[in-house]
Design a protein around this motif. Structure first.
Motif, PDB file in Angstrom:
ATOM      1  N   ARG A   1      46.693  11.799  -7.535  1.00  0.00           N
ATOM      2  CA  ARG A   1      45.997  11.082  -6.468  1.00  0.00           C
ATOM      3  C   ARG A   1      44.915  11.981  -5.874  1.00  0.00           C
ATOM      4  O   ARG A   1      45.149  13.168  -5.633  1.00  0.00           O
ATOM      5  N   HIS A   2      43.741  11.422  -5.658  1.00  0.00           N
ATOM      6  CA  HIS A   2      42.613  12.196  -5.155  1.00  0.00           C
ATOM      7  C   HIS A   2      41.609  11.293  -4.448  1.00  0.00           C
ATOM      8  O   HIS A   2      41.636  10.078  -4.621  1.00  0.00           O
TER       9      HIS A   2
ATOM     10  N   ILE B   1      45.498   3.396  -9.590  1.00  0.00           N
ATOM     11  CA  ILE B   1      46.519   3.141  -8.583  1.00  0.00           C
ATOM     12  C   ILE B   1      45.958   3.486  -7.205  1.00  0.00           C
ATOM     13  O   ILE B   1      45.595   4.636  -6.938  1.00  0.00           O
ATOM     14  N   ALA B   2      45.872   2.482  -6.350  1.00  0.00           N
ATOM     15  CA  ALA B   2      45.357   2.638  -4.987  1.00  0.00           C
ATOM     16  C   ALA B   2      46.417   3.276  -4.093  1.00  0.00           C
ATOM     17  O   ALA B   2      47.606   3.291  -4.439  1.00  0.00           O
ATOM     18  N   PRO B   3      46.012   3.784  -2.935  1.00  0.00           N
ATOM     19  CA  PRO B   3      46.967   4.406  -2.014  1.00  0.00           C
ATOM     20  C   PRO B   3      48.138   3.490  -1.622  1.00  0.00           C
ATOM     21  O   PRO B   3      49.238   3.955  -1.365  1.00  0.00           O
ATOM     22  N   ASP B   4      47.897   2.174  -1.605  1.00  0.00           N
ATOM     23  CA  ASP B   4      48.970   1.236  -1.239  1.00  0.00           C
ATOM     24  C   ASP B   4      49.864   0.863  -2.420  1.00  0.00           C
ATOM     25  O   ASP B   4      50.760   0.037  -2.299  1.00  0.00           O
TER      26      ASP B   4
ATOM     27  N   THR C   1      45.370  -1.502 -10.716  1.00  0.00           N
ATOM     28  CA  THR C   1      44.284  -2.277 -11.310  1.00  0.00           C
ATOM     29  C   THR C   1      44.030  -1.762 -12.718  1.00  0.00           C
ATOM     30  O   THR C   1      43.650  -0.600 -12.885  1.00  0.00           O
ATOM     31  N   PRO C   2      44.267  -2.600 -13.744  1.00  0.00           N
ATOM     32  CA  PRO C   2      43.942  -2.162 -15.108  1.00  0.00           C
ATOM     33  C   PRO C   2      42.435  -2.113 -15.298  1.00  0.00           C
ATOM     34  O   PRO C   2      41.690  -2.907 -14.719  1.00  0.00           O
ATOM     35  N   SER C   3      41.982  -1.165 -16.106  1.00  0.00           N
ATOM     36  CA  SER C   3      40.552  -1.027 -16.394  1.00  0.00           C
ATOM     37  C   SER C   3      40.386  -0.653 -17.862  1.00  0.00           C
ATOM     38  O   SER C   3      40.961   0.328 -18.321  1.00  0.00           O
ATOM     39  N   ARG C   4      39.606  -1.442 -18.576  1.00  0.00           N
ATOM     40  CA  ARG C   4      39.342  -1.180 -19.988  1.00  0.00           C
ATOM     41  C   ARG C   4      38.099  -0.318 -20.088  1.00  0.00           C
ATOM     42  O   ARG C   4      37.038  -0.705 -19.604  1.00  0.00           O
ATOM     43  N   LEU C   5      38.212   0.864 -20.683  1.00  0.00           N
ATOM     44  CA  LEU C   5      37.068   1.753 -20.886  1.00  0.00           C
ATOM     45  C   LEU C   5      36.548   1.610 -22.305  1.00  0.00           C
ATOM     46  O   LEU C   5      37.335   1.494 -23.252  1.00  0.00           O
TER      47      LEU C   5
ATOM     48  N   HIS D   1      42.280   7.239  -5.223  1.00  0.00           N
ATOM     49  CA  HIS D   1      43.107   6.608  -6.241  1.00  0.00           C
ATOM     50  C   HIS D   1      43.748   7.668  -7.149  1.00  0.00           C
ATOM     51  O   HIS D   1      43.476   8.852  -7.019  1.00  0.00           O
ATOM     52  N   GLU D   2      44.534   7.169  -8.082  1.00  0.00           N
ATOM     53  CA  GLU D   2      45.064   7.955  -9.192  1.00  0.00           C
ATOM     54  C   GLU D   2      44.718   7.174 -10.448  1.00  0.00           C
ATOM     55  O   GLU D   2      44.784   5.941 -10.454  1.00  0.00           O
ATOM     56  N   VAL D   3      44.322   7.869 -11.512  1.00  0.00           N
ATOM     57  CA  VAL D   3      43.998   7.215 -12.775  1.00  0.00           C
ATOM     58  C   VAL D   3      45.004   7.668 -13.825  1.00  0.00           C
ATOM     59  O   VAL D   3      45.209   8.872 -14.013  1.00  0.00           O
TER      60      VAL D   3
END
Length: 94
Positions: free
Chosen positions: A31-32, A51-54, A58-62, A76-78
């Motif tokens: 988390r940063h 991953i948000a602080p709460d 949220t999935p994200s396709r790169l 967030h954290e990735v």
């Protein structure tokens, strides 16, 4: 969660910082909060969970070579949510 991804500082000066992130499956940035506006350039295709602080995920396709930008202040954290190694380059604009 702590950083488990491999982080390589590629360049830093008074205006920019360029960092490469390499992730095995399920590895994380930890988390940063982003201090600066930044651009991400995926090196490989992959799937992340942001991953948000709460705790919201949220999935994200790169897609390799398809850049995106975000403003300073993002927290967030990735996590590499795929089953293959993942890499991207992050360019921070100081």
């Amino acid at each position: 969660m702590t950083t488990t991804a491999r982080v390589t500082l590629q360049h830093e000066d008074e205006r920019t910082r360029v960092t490469r992130w390499d992730f095995a499956p399920q590895e994380s940035t930890g988390r940063h909060v982003h201090e600066f506006d930044y651009v991400v350039v995926p090196v490989t295709d992959g799937l992340t969970h942001v991953i948000a602080p709460d705790g919201t995920v949220t999935p994200s396709r790169l897609r390799a070579g398809e850049s995106y930008a975000r403003p300073a202040g993002s927290e967030h954290e990735v996590v590499n949510a795929g089953d293959a190694p993942l890499a991207f380059v992050e360019i921070e604009l100081k």
